[in-house]
Design an enzyme around this catalytic site. Structure first.
Site, PDB file in Angstrom:
ATOM      1  N   ARG A 169      -2.631   1.351  -0.496  1.00 30.50           N
ATOM      2  CA  ARG A 169      -3.237   2.370  -1.369  1.00 30.50           C
ATOM      3  C   ARG A 169      -2.260   2.833  -2.452  1.00 30.50           C
ATOM      4  O   ARG A 169      -2.313   3.973  -2.897  1.00 30.50           O
ATOM      5  CB  ARG A 169      -3.723   3.569  -0.558  1.00 30.50           C
ATOM      6  CG  ARG A 169      -4.720   3.245   0.514  1.00 30.50           C
ATOM      7  CD  ARG A 169      -5.991   2.610  -0.050  1.00 30.50           C
ATOM      8  NE  ARG A 169      -6.894   2.254   1.040  1.00 30.50           N
ATOM      9  CZ  ARG A 169      -6.907   1.079   1.639  1.00 30.50           C
ATOM     10  NH1 ARG A 169      -6.086   0.103   1.225  1.00 30.50           N
ATOM     11  NH2 ARG A 169      -7.739   0.818   2.621  1.00 30.50           N
ATOM     12  N   SER A 181     -12.684   8.810   2.070  1.00 32.63           N
ATOM     13  CA  SER A 181     -11.555   9.192   2.931  1.00 32.63           C
ATOM     14  C   SER A 181     -10.569  10.043   2.135  1.00 32.63           C
ATOM     15  O   SER A 181     -10.087   9.608   1.085  1.00 32.63           O
ATOM     16  CB  SER A 181     -10.859   7.948   3.483  1.00 32.63           C
ATOM     17  OG  SER A 181     -11.754   7.186   4.263  1.00 32.63           O
ATOM     18  N   GLU A 228      -5.325  11.368  -0.481  1.00 33.87           N
ATOM     19  CA  GLU A 228      -5.624  10.149  -1.221  1.00 33.87           C
ATOM     20  C   GLU A 228      -6.180  10.419  -2.609  1.00 33.87           C
ATOM     21  O   GLU A 228      -5.690   9.843  -3.585  1.00 33.87           O
ATOM     22  CB  GLU A 228      -6.602   9.286  -0.404  1.00 33.87           C
ATOM     23  CG  GLU A 228      -6.853   7.932  -0.985  1.00 33.87           C
ATOM     24  CD  GLU A 228      -7.551   7.007  -0.022  1.00 33.87           C
ATOM     25  OE1 GLU A 228      -8.464   6.283  -0.477  1.00 33.87           O
ATOM     26  OE2 GLU A 228      -7.205   6.984   1.163  1.00 33.87           O
TER      27      GLU A 228
END
Length: 328
Positions: A164, A232, A324
């Site tokens: 990520r 998420s 995130e």
């Protein structure tokens, strides 16, 4: 360019957070970027790029020029015995692009179906799901360098992909991605080595995998059009093997370097926060890792909830969760 003052961004982010920008413009041509860079410098307003708004937490007021990325176009560039090269403009919808590749007889991306957002945002986050990630297929991208005013081409090494992560998150605001080129293997087999996908037949078609992935996502994640969310919200934390052993019952995913990835959703749920609500923001009743907007939430509400969750997980497990979505 048609600049819009005091532009309402509430409908331009999947969280549905109340937000407005000093100025906004739709970017549908790469040739607009040099002029936008000059306008940003002359006005003193930073230039911020917003794609699908699926991985951001927007502040209520953005003292900035917000460029809504809409550069389109998708193409099969060439086919060889070993791979098929495809390219797409940064403003293309990611899921629509994946569906198009499968329809064109170019499988490979189907495990990444259903992820909201644009093609241009995909490499920034190195998006991943169901055992695949963008970097598995990445060939190159073109990006406009706002610092130097030139278009640069980045290969996979230059992008510095990680879990990520990418070079573009390390230097936020410098590059505007214009297009992305991927290499999809000719020798294709369905990727079924992930929980839920093992229910598929061994010779499942790419379309069957795509449909199954979309159904799996729908069973776990709320539709942002009816319940605002950014998917998420926290990274799955990666800890030492010793630290992982201290947390009884936690799902563990050993990494090649000896560390262990833990499930952020599991940690949050063990803290009793699945379905928890703090004002207009809360965690999804069916997936603790997803923060949702029950209506009228702002970035302040989301941040307060995120901090509460971090504190509880830190207090109980000694693990630090990392957000995130990008604070915008």
């Amino acid at each position: 360019m048609d600049m819009i003052s005091d532009f309402d961004l509430t409908g331009s982010n999947t969280f549905g957070l109340k937000s407005s920008a000093r100025r906004a413009v739709i970017v549908d041509d790469p040739e607009m970027l040099p002029e936008l860079a000059r306008e940003s410098a002359a006005s003193g307003l930073p230039l911020r790029i917003l794609g699908g708004g699926s991985n951001v937490v927007l502040n209520e007021w953005l003292e900035a020029i917000v460029a809504l990325m809409r550069i389109g176009g998708r193409q099969v560039v060439r086919r060889t015995e070993s791979e098929t090269i495809v390219t797409a403009g940064a403003g293309e919808n990611w899921h629509d692009f994946v569906s198009w590749t499968v329809a064109e007889g170019v499988p490979g991306l189907e495990n990444l179906a259903g992820i909201p957002g644009t093609v241009g945002a995909a490499p920034i986050q190195n998006i991943g799901a169901y055992g695949a990630q963008l970097s598995d297929f990445f060939l190159s991208l073109n990006a406009f360098d706002l610092r130097d005013g030139v278009v640069r081409t980045f290969d996979a090494e230059a992008c510095r992909f990680a879990y990520r992560q990418s070079h573009f998150k390390a230097e936020p605001g410098r590059h505007v991605i214009l297009s992305v080129t991927l290499a999809l293997p000719t020798a294709w087999q369905p990727k079924r080595d992930y929980a839920g996908l093992d229910l598929l037949p061994e010779q499942a078609s790419a379309q069957e995998v795509l449909d199954h992935v979309v159904a799996l996502r729908a069973s776990k994640l709320p539709d942002w059009r009816t319940l605002g969310n950014a998917g998420s919200f926290f990274h799955n934390p990666v800890v030492s093997a010793e630290k992982a052993a201290e947390i009884a019952g936690a799902p563990r995913y050993p990494q090649p370097d000896g560390t262990v990835k833990l499930s952020a959703g599991w940690l949050i749920e063990q803290c009793g926060l699945k379905g928890f609500r703090l004002g207009p923001a809360g965690t999804y009743a069916r997936h603790a890792l997803v923060l949702v907007n029950h209506g009228g939430a702002t970035s302040t509400d989301i941040t307060a909830l995120a901090n509460h969750i971090r504190g509880k997980v830190r207090e109980r497990f000694g693990v630090e969760l990392v957000q995130e979505p990008i604070a915008f």
